[in-house]
Design an enzyme around this catalytic site. Structure first.
Site, PDB file in Angstrom:
ATOM      1  N   SER A  23       0.785  -1.235   0.000  1.00  0.00           N
ATOM      2  CA  SER A  23       0.000   0.000   0.000  1.00  0.00           C
ATOM      3  C   SER A  23       0.820   1.289   0.000  1.00  0.00           C
ATOM      4  O   SER A  23       0.245   2.378  -0.060  1.00  0.00           O
ATOM      5  CB  SER A  23      -0.949   0.015   1.198  1.00  0.00           C
ATOM      6  OG  SER A  23      -2.044  -0.828   0.961  1.00  0.00           O
ATOM      7  N   LYS A  65      -0.028   3.762  -2.599  1.00  0.00           N
ATOM      8  CA  LYS A  65      -1.022   4.832  -2.487  1.00  0.00           C
ATOM      9  C   LYS A  65      -0.391   6.219  -2.380  1.00  0.00           C
ATOM     10  O   LYS A  65      -1.098   7.229  -2.479  1.00  0.00           O
ATOM     11  CB  LYS A  65      -1.946   4.564  -1.310  1.00  0.00           C
ATOM     12  CG  LYS A  65      -2.803   3.313  -1.476  1.00  0.00           C
ATOM     13  CD  LYS A  65      -3.791   3.162  -0.332  1.00  0.00           C
ATOM     14  CE  LYS A  65      -4.679   1.925  -0.506  1.00  0.00           C
ATOM     15  NZ  LYS A  65      -4.031   0.678  -0.071  1.00  0.00           N
ATOM     16  N   SER A  90      -5.603   3.509   4.637  1.00  0.00           N
ATOM     17  CA  SER A  90      -5.113   2.674   3.535  1.00  0.00           C
ATOM     18  C   SER A  90      -6.259   1.973   2.800  1.00  0.00           C
ATOM     19  O   SER A  90      -6.158   0.800   2.414  1.00  0.00           O
ATOM     20  CB  SER A  90      -4.112   1.634   4.046  1.00  0.00           C
ATOM     21  OG  SER A  90      -3.325   1.136   2.983  1.00  0.00           O
TER      22      SER A  90
END
Length: 356
Positions: free
Chosen positions: A56, A59, A111
Site C-alpha cells: 500500500s 497509495k 489505507s
C-alpha cells in the site's frame, strides 16, 4: 524579469566524521534507503535498486495524482465497482458521495483500497488507464525501476518498485502542501455529502506519535510484499526519508534510519550581507531601493568536502513605485557542488512612494 547581478563566494569548513559505508545499521529489510530531500543524496542503502513489491505504499502515487488534479472538492459517487476490492477498507459504501480530497485521507490514513479504486475510476475511467497515468508520472519523477499495475498496491505481476524509487516518489509528493497536510494527520473525521453518516479515520503510521518531527508517510502490507514502510521527518530545515521493503521490524528500523539520516544530513546557517545591492525604482524621487534577506539554511550532505558555497543573486531590473518594505525584489541561490542547496527571497529594505 530577474537578472543575475552578482556572485559571491563564502568559505565554509565542513567536517564530517561519519560515512554511510560504516553506518553500523543492522536492518531487517530486504531493501532499504535513507534519502535527504534537500541534498538529493542517498545516506544509506541496502539493495536500494532491487525490484520488489511495495503493497500500500503504492497509495503515495495514487494520492499524489489525485491531488495534482487540483479539484479537491470534486464530488465522487462511490459505485459497486469501486468497492469491489479485497483488503483494507476505509468504510466507504456504494452510494456514498465524498470529495476527491477525502479519498486521499482514506488512502493515506486507513489505507482504503476502495478509496484508491474510487480515485482511479473517477480520474481515468478504469484501473488500467489509471495505471498508465501512474507509470507516466513515475517516469517524470525518475522512477526507472518501477512499474505500477494497481492503484491500491494489491499484488500484480507488473507491480513493483525499488526502495530508491519510493524515496524519489515521496520527495515529489512532499512538495504538495495538501499531501503533507494529509499524511501528517493522526486522525480525520470523514463526513458524507449525501448523508449525516460520519467515519473517523485513524492513521496507521505509529511514528507520527512516537518519533519527534515525523511528518508521514505511508504503511503497507501484503503476504507477498511483507511489511513495507515509508517515513519522513523534518528537523532544523532538513527532511529525511526512510524506505523499507519487506521488513518485519520496520518501526524500530525506521527510528534508527531517521536518527542516522539526521546525523549525516546537516545544514549551515548563513547570513549574507546584501547591503551592496539595490534595485532601480521608477516613478519615484527615490532612484533605488536597498536589498535584504533572511538567514539561509544551506543543506550539506556527508562527504561534501568542498569548502566554498557559491551565492548567486538575482534581482529585478527595476520596480514601479510604490515599493513597500518587505516586497520581494529577487532571490538568492546557494549552490553546493552544482546543486541548489538553499534559496531565499530577497526583499526591499525601504519604502518608495509614487512622486512622479
Amino acid at each position: 524579469m530577474l537578472k543575475k547581478s552578482a556572485c559571491a563566494l563564502l568559505s565554509l569548513l565542513l567536517i564530517w566524521n561519519i560515512s554511510p559505508v560504516s553506518s553500523g545499521l543492522d536492518l531487517s529489510a530486504a531493501g532499504a534507503v535513507i534519502y535527504c530531500v534537500e541534498t538529493g543524496g542517498i545516506l544509506y542503502e541496502k539493495n536500494a535498486y532491487s525490484q520488489m513489491s511495495m503493497a500500500s505504499t503504492t497509495k503515495i502515487m495514487t494520492s499524489l495524482i489525485a491531488l495534482e488534479e487540483n479539484t479537491p472538492f470534486r464530488r465522487i459517487t462511490i459505485t459497486a465497482e469501486m468497492v469491489n476490492v479485497e483488503g483494507s477498507s476505509s468504510g466507504l459504501e456504494e452510494g456514498d458521495i465524498v470529495t476527491l480530497k477525502d479519498l486521499v485521507y482514506c488512502m493515506l490514513l486507513e489505507s482504503g483500497n476502495e478509496a484508491a479504486n474510487a480515485a482511479a475510476y473517477a480520474i481515468s475511467g478504469s484501473l488500467e488507464s489509471f495505471a498508465e497515468l501512474m507509470n507516466e508520472r513515475a517516469a517524470e519523477i525518475g522512477m526507472t525501476g518501477t512499474s505500477f499495475e494497481t492503484p491500491s498496491g494489491l499484488d500484480g505481476e507488473n507491480h513493483y518498485t525499488t526502495a530508491y524509487d519510493m524515496a524519489l516518489l515521496t520527495a515529489a509528493a512532499l512538495e504538495n502542501e495538501d499531501f503533507c497536510e494529509i499524511c501528517a494527520s493522526v486522525s480525520y473525521k470523514l463526513t458524507f455529502i449525501n448523508s449525516d453518516k460520519t467515519v473517523t479515520l485513524y492513521n496507521h503510521n505509529k511514528l507520527l506519535q512516537s518519533y519527534d518531527d515525523c511528518i508521514g508517510v505511508k504503511t503497507g502490507y501484503t503476504k507477498k510484499s511483507g511489511r513495507c514502510l515509508v517515513s519522513a521527518a523534518k528537523r532544523d530545515g532538513v527532511t529525511v526519508i526512510a524506505v523499507t521493503l519487506n521488513d518485519g521490524n520496520d518501526w524500530e528500523d525506521h527510528v534508527k534510519m531517521l536518527d542516522y539520516g539526521f546525523s549525516l544530513c546537516k545544514f549551515e546557517k548563513i547570513k549574507t550581507d546584501f547591503s551592496a545591492y539595490s534595485v532601480s525604482v521608477v516613478n519615484s524621487d527615490v532612484s533605488f531601493v536597498g536589498v535584504e534577506g533572511v538567514e539561509a539554511a544551506v543543506a550539506l550532505a556527508s562527504g561534501e568536502d568542498k569548502s566554498e558555497i557559491q551565492v548567486k543573486i538575482y534581482l529585478e531590473k527595476f520596480l514601479y513605485a510604490p515599493v513597500n518594505k518587505g516586497d520581494a525584489v529577487g532571490y538568492a541561490e546557494y549552490i553546493v557542488n552544482g546543486r541548489t542547496a538553499a534559496r531565499i527571497t530577497l526583499t526591499a529594505s525601504d519604502c518608495c512612494e509614487i512622486t512622479k
